[in-house]
Design an enzyme around this catalytic site. Structure first.
Site, PDB file in Angstrom:
ATOM      1  N   HIS A 286     -10.211  32.384 -20.688  1.00 41.40           N
ATOM      2  CA  HIS A 286     -10.476  33.579 -19.883  1.00 41.40           C
ATOM      3  C   HIS A 286     -10.080  33.339 -18.411  1.00 41.40           C
ATOM      4  O   HIS A 286      -9.287  34.087 -17.839  1.00 41.40           O
ATOM      5  CB  HIS A 286     -11.970  33.928 -19.982  1.00 41.40           C
ATOM      6  CG  HIS A 286     -12.370  35.149 -19.216  1.00 41.40           C
ATOM      7  ND1 HIS A 286     -12.544  36.370 -19.815  1.00 41.40           N
ATOM      8  CD2 HIS A 286     -12.630  35.345 -17.902  1.00 41.40           C
ATOM      9  CE1 HIS A 286     -12.878  37.265 -18.902  1.00 41.40           C
ATOM     10  NE2 HIS A 286     -12.950  36.660 -17.720  1.00 41.40           N
ATOM     11  N   GLU A 287     -10.635  32.265 -17.839  1.00 36.19           N
ATOM     12  CA  GLU A 287     -10.366  32.012 -16.411  1.00 36.19           C
ATOM     13  C   GLU A 287      -8.896  31.643 -16.190  1.00 36.19           C
ATOM     14  O   GLU A 287      -8.319  31.965 -15.149  1.00 36.19           O
ATOM     15  CB  GLU A 287     -11.287  30.916 -15.869  1.00 36.19           C
ATOM     16  CG  GLU A 287     -12.794  31.201 -15.999  1.00 36.19           C
ATOM     17  CD  GLU A 287     -13.252  32.512 -15.382  1.00 36.19           C
ATOM     18  OE1 GLU A 287     -12.539  33.057 -14.522  1.00 36.19           O
ATOM     19  OE2 GLU A 287     -14.332  33.007 -15.776  1.00 36.19           O
ATOM     20  N   HIS A 290      -7.026  34.809 -15.750  1.00 35.13           N
ATOM     21  CA  HIS A 290      -7.130  35.248 -14.340  1.00 35.13           C
ATOM     22  C   HIS A 290      -6.203  34.391 -13.473  1.00 35.13           C
ATOM     23  O   HIS A 290      -5.525  34.881 -12.569  1.00 35.13           O
ATOM     24  CB  HIS A 290      -8.560  35.068 -13.834  1.00 35.13           C
ATOM     25  CG  HIS A 290      -9.539  36.112 -14.291  1.00 35.13           C
ATOM     26  ND1 HIS A 290      -9.341  37.461 -14.105  1.00 35.13           N
ATOM     27  CD2 HIS A 290     -10.749  36.005 -14.901  1.00 35.13           C
ATOM     28  CE1 HIS A 290     -10.391  38.141 -14.586  1.00 35.13           C
ATOM     29  NE2 HIS A 290     -11.245  37.273 -15.085  1.00 35.13           N
ATOM     30  N   GLU A 316      -9.062  41.775 -15.089  1.00 32.89           N
ATOM     31  CA  GLU A 316      -9.802  41.431 -16.304  1.00 32.89           C
ATOM     32  C   GLU A 316      -8.915  41.578 -17.546  1.00 32.89           C
ATOM     33  O   GLU A 316      -9.111  40.864 -18.530  1.00 32.89           O
ATOM     34  CB  GLU A 316     -11.044  42.330 -16.404  1.00 32.89           C
ATOM     35  CG  GLU A 316     -12.075  41.880 -17.419  1.00 32.89           C
ATOM     36  CD  GLU A 316     -12.775  40.553 -17.068  1.00 32.89           C
ATOM     37  OE1 GLU A 316     -12.521  39.980 -15.996  1.00 32.89           O
ATOM     38  OE2 GLU A 316     -13.562  40.085 -17.910  1.00 32.89           O
TER      39      GLU A 316
HETATM   40 ZN    ZN Z   1     -13.111  37.791 -15.946  1.00 34.43          ZN
END
Ligand code: ZN
Length: 523
Positions: A286-287, A290, A316
């Site tokens: 997830h990170e 980003h 996101e």
């Molecule tokens: Zn996030």
């Protein structure tokens, strides 16, 4: 060619009588100040990252002084009347300049400047004080399961946020002005319509999955996963999808985040649980999503809107795309399951790739948003959108929040909420005044599904490449269609340009439907 270069070199553009040198100078000065502002904010970002990773406890109070000074300097610069003069000079001359990048920069800088100067200093200070007090109160109230102790703080914050919305102004309803801070251009009515479509499809699908009685093999993800091996495996996956560790780091923290400090420096964090695989691995995917966005923004436009991220929803979308659309796919695990077995020999004995994939794709209603699966997660967000919109509209009193939460939770997710600690006190967002933040999580899921469908249509080898652990094609498509544009376009337009149609819930629902059909036999 960037707007800055086009305007700063006299030979780079054709002479136009309505263009005066003062417009050129004003634009160059505007960008210089904007860049300085971004550099100042990046200093605060480094201090913030350090605060959550390595800062010794004894330095906490002094760190507060450092961050407060930087915040005050940044606020003074963001509201400097000279910025307003420069913007007016640019707006007067740019109409005749054929440079949509410069026009986008001026449009977005005007938007931020107007918002900043419309907020009275008194209101900014009152909000800072109220949210600082509320953070302490919320921490204690959640710990003690004591909503009554948090209630007056939340009442104060709701009143101040309504005042903020009135000061900023709005066309539809007050909530629009708050949503606009996180998702510029979005409206409560538009987002609520998307959520209504989504909820209508998801609720029966999830119910059918539960009713099927099918469950993944128990305990596959809750075995011994030694932390050093988890770190190695997660880092190698992050590197494989393209996170550049020569221009970024991965550290450990209590609350994972990703901070794009500036060109060549992106910090992501995670936390490890030696008895639960998902937390660190999918957290890192997830990170890293980003992080890929931050690392692939146009570095030569650092500080300009056209060099910054588009919106929180689009940010996101990049994390959810790599975490879920890629990271929870069969193709991905075709490449990575053999490596996972090597990393955790013994732990995965007797577990087939399909067992593992079902375990990481399980749909199971739960009380806590951050622990929710990728389908029910959106119902948690829908609930928050509904309630915070009603709080800001004055249709729901803070005193009635716990009851409304529990009623709507039962209707949407089908569980009885046993305590406010596991109910309306679970999230930090309202304590910092983040009304309008929650919907961006689900917008991210919807954008991710739509972008992934468009990428798959454009990249005939996508499945094959993913099965080989080669992500260059997908990353290149995302960079060309999302990252490279920064905030040149608003999220809605960016989505239409990249995917060919406005955002809707259809691709995400199709994605969930396909997964549930595969694992639960639900159609
Ligand atoms: Zn996030």
């Amino acid at each position: 060619m960037t707007g800055l270069r086009a305007l700063s070199g006299a030979c780079d553009f054709s002479y136009n009588e309505s263009m005066t040198l003062s417009t050129v100078d004003a634009y160059a000065d505007l960008l210089r100040r904007t860049k300085e502002h971004a550099v100042l904010q990046s200093c605060a970002a480094v201090l913030g990252w350090d605060q959550q990773t390595y800062l010794p406890r004894g330095g906490a109070a002094f760190r507060g002084d450092q961050l407060a000074l930087l915040a005050a300097l940044a606020h003074d610069r963001a509201t400097d009347p000279r910025l307003g003069d420069l913007l007016a000079a640019c707006e007067g001359g740019l109409a005749n300049l054929d440079d949509d990048l410069a026009a986008a920069n001026v449009r977005e800088l005007r938007h931020s400047y107007d918002r900043a100067v419309k907020l009275p200093k008194r209101l900014v200070e009152e909000l800072a004080k109220a949210t600082s007090d509320a953070h302490e109160a919320w921490t204690a109230a959640r710990r003690d399961d004591d909503f009554a102790a948090f209630r007056p703080h939340l009442e104060g914050i709701v009143a101040l946020k309504r005042e903020e919305a009135a000061a900023v102004g709005f066309a539809g309803e007050a909530y629009d002005a708050l949503l606009d801070e996180y998702e510029p251009g979005a409206t409560a009515a538009g987002v609520a319509a998307l959520f209504a479509d989504l909820t209508e499809s998801l609720v029966p699908l999830i119910a059918a999955a539960i009713d099927s009685g099918k469950r993944p093999k128990a305990g596959v993800l809750e075995r011994d996963y030694p932390i050093d091996r988890q770190r190695w495996f997660a880092e190698s996956a992050a590197a494989a999808i393209g996170f550049d560790f020569s221009r970024g780091r991965l550290d450990t923290t209590a609350h994972p985040f990703c901070s794009g400090i500036g060109p060549g420096d992106c910090r992501q964090t995670t936390r490890y649980n030696a008895r639960f695989f998902n937390e660190a691995f999918f957290g890192v995917m997830h990170e890293a999503g980003h992080g890929l966005y931050e690392q692939n923004l146009p570095a030569d436009r650092f500080g300009q809107p056209a060099g910054g991220y588009c919106s929180l929803g689009i940010h996101e979308s990049q994390s959810r795309l790599w975490e879920n659309q890629v990271g929870r796919s069969g193709n991905f695990w075709r490449a990575f399951f053999p490596r996972l077995r090597q990393a955790f020999p013994g732990t995965l004995e007797g577990v087939s790739p399909d067992d593992f994939l079902f375990a990481v794709s399980e749909v199971k209603p739960s009380l806590i948003r951050v622990e929710a699966d990728e389908a029910t997660y959106n119902l948690h967000v829908a609930l928050r959108l509904e309630l915070e919109r009603a709080l800001i509209a004055g249709d729901l009193a803070v005193a009635d929040l716990p009851g409304a939460w529990n009623d709507r939770f039962a209707a949407l997710i089908g569980l009885t909420v046993p305590s406010d600690r596991e109910g309306c006190l679970q999230d930090i967002h309202w304590s910092f005044g983040g009304f309008g933040y929650f919907p961006t999580y689900t917008l991210g899921n919807l954008y991710a599904a739509q972008l992934m469908a468009a990428a798959a249509a454009a990249l005939p080898d996508l499945d094959h490449d993913t099965r080989r652990g080669d992500f260059a094609g997908l990353r290149g498509w995302l960079t060309a269609n999302v990252h490279a544009h920064g905030r040149r376009y608003r999220a809605g337009e960016l989505c239409e340009r990249a995917t060919g149609h406005p955002l809707d819930a259809a691709e995400f629902v199709a994605y969930v439907r396909e997964k549930l059909a595969r694992f639960y036999g639900v159609c």
